[in-house]
Design a protein around this motif. Structure first.
Motif, PDB file in Angstrom:
ATOM      1  N   PRO A 131       0.817  -1.216   0.000  1.00 52.64           N
ATOM      2  CA  PRO A 131       0.000   0.000   0.000  1.00 52.64           C
ATOM      3  C   PRO A 131       0.855   1.272   0.000  1.00 52.64           C
ATOM      4  O   PRO A 131       0.539   2.228  -0.696  1.00 52.64           O
ATOM      5  N   TYR A 132       1.944   1.274   0.750  1.00 49.74           N
ATOM      6  CA  TYR A 132       2.842   2.442   0.779  1.00 49.74           C
ATOM      7  C   TYR A 132       3.413   2.724  -0.612  1.00 49.74           C
ATOM      8  O   TYR A 132       3.411   3.864  -1.080  1.00 49.74           O
ATOM      9  N   GLN A 133       3.895   1.696  -1.279  1.00 55.16           N
ATOM     10  CA  GLN A 133       4.439   1.865  -2.627  1.00 55.16           C
ATOM     11  C   GLN A 133       3.372   2.346  -3.604  1.00 55.16           C
ATOM     12  O   GLN A 133       3.650   3.185  -4.471  1.00 55.16           O
ATOM     13  N   ALA A 134       2.155   1.846  -3.475  1.00 51.80           N
ATOM     14  CA  ALA A 134       1.066   2.279  -4.353  1.00 51.80           C
ATOM     15  C   ALA A 134       0.748   3.752  -4.142  1.00 51.80           C
ATOM     16  O   ALA A 134       0.531   4.494  -5.106  1.00 51.80           O
ATOM     17  N   LEU A 135       0.737   4.201  -2.880  1.00 54.33           N
ATOM     18  CA  LEU A 135       0.479   5.618  -2.597  1.00 54.33           C
ATOM     19  C   LEU A 135       1.589   6.502  -3.159  1.00 54.33           C
ATOM     20  O   LEU A 135       1.308   7.560  -3.721  1.00 54.33           O
ATOM     21  N   LEU A 136       2.831   6.081  -3.021  1.00 54.26           N
ATOM     22  CA  LEU A 136       3.941   6.848  -3.606  1.00 54.26           C
ATOM     23  C   LEU A 136       3.819   6.911  -5.127  1.00 54.26           C
ATOM     24  O   LEU A 136       4.104   7.945  -5.740  1.00 54.26           O
ATOM     25  N   LEU A 147      -8.867  10.789   5.016  1.00 57.02           N
ATOM     26  CA  LEU A 147      -9.541   9.488   4.985  1.00 57.02           C
ATOM     27  C   LEU A 147     -10.039   9.105   6.367  1.00 57.02           C
ATOM     28  O   LEU A 147      -9.485   9.532   7.381  1.00 57.02           O
ATOM     29  N   ASP A 148     -11.060   8.246   6.409  1.00 55.59           N
ATOM     30  CA  ASP A 148     -11.605   7.733   7.663  1.00 55.59           C
ATOM     31  C   ASP A 148     -10.826   6.545   8.202  1.00 55.59           C
ATOM     32  O   ASP A 148     -11.070   6.110   9.325  1.00 55.59           O
ATOM     33  N   ALA A 149      -9.923   5.990   7.429  1.00 59.39           N
ATOM     34  CA  ALA A 149      -9.173   4.810   7.859  1.00 59.39           C
ATOM     35  C   ALA A 149      -7.791   4.822   7.210  1.00 59.39           C
ATOM     36  O   ALA A 149      -7.562   5.509   6.217  1.00 59.39           O
ATOM     37  N   ASP A 150      -6.903   4.045   7.757  1.00 55.37           N
ATOM     38  CA  ASP A 150      -5.499   4.014   7.339  1.00 55.37           C
ATOM     39  C   ASP A 150      -5.330   3.266   6.013  1.00 55.37           C
ATOM     40  O   ASP A 150      -5.569   2.058   5.950  1.00 55.37           O
ATOM     41  N   PRO A 151      -4.880   3.940   4.954  1.00 59.99           N
ATOM     42  CA  PRO A 151      -4.687   3.256   3.675  1.00 59.99           C
ATOM     43  C   PRO A 151      -3.484   2.315   3.683  1.00 59.99           C
ATOM     44  O   PRO A 151      -3.374   1.455   2.814  1.00 59.99           O
ATOM     45  N   LEU A 152      -2.594   2.469   4.662  1.00 57.10           N
ATOM     46  CA  LEU A 152      -1.461   1.543   4.756  1.00 57.10           C
ATOM     47  C   LEU A 152      -1.901   0.195   5.323  1.00 57.10           C
ATOM     48  O   LEU A 152      -1.278  -0.825   5.029  1.00 57.10           O
TER      49      LEU A 152
END
Length: 83
Positions: free
Chosen positions: A7-12, A42-47
């Motif tokens: 998820p971190y790589q996708a956000l970057l 966001l309401d929740a952690d995307p990581l």
């Protein structure tokens, strides 16, 4: 994420990396002094789960807060343009 990114790589890949590629890092793509104030709250952690990127509470564009009601109205207007 479906392609194997964390998820971190996708956000970057969706934020910082395009800004870096276009030579605009520091202007957008990151949260830092002097950068545009374009943010999604966001309401929740995307990581924890990349699907949480759909749980949008609000948006800030150019330093202007757009609450949920205004954001939904904007999405509806935009959707109406394609009907």
């Amino acid at each position: 994420v479906e392609a194997g990114l964390t998820p971190y790589q996708a956000l970057l890949t969706a934020t910082r990396n395009p800004a870096t590629y276009l030579g605009a890092r520091g202007e957008w793509g990151t949260i830092e002094p002097g950068a545009r104030a374009d943010l999604v709250l966001l309401d929740a952690d995307p990581l924890a789960d990349i699907a949480n990127t759909a749980r949008i509470r609000g948006v800030m564009v150019g330093g202007r807060w757009i609450d949920d009601a205004e954001r939904r109205a904007m999405v509806e207007r935009a959707a109406g343009m394609w009907r």
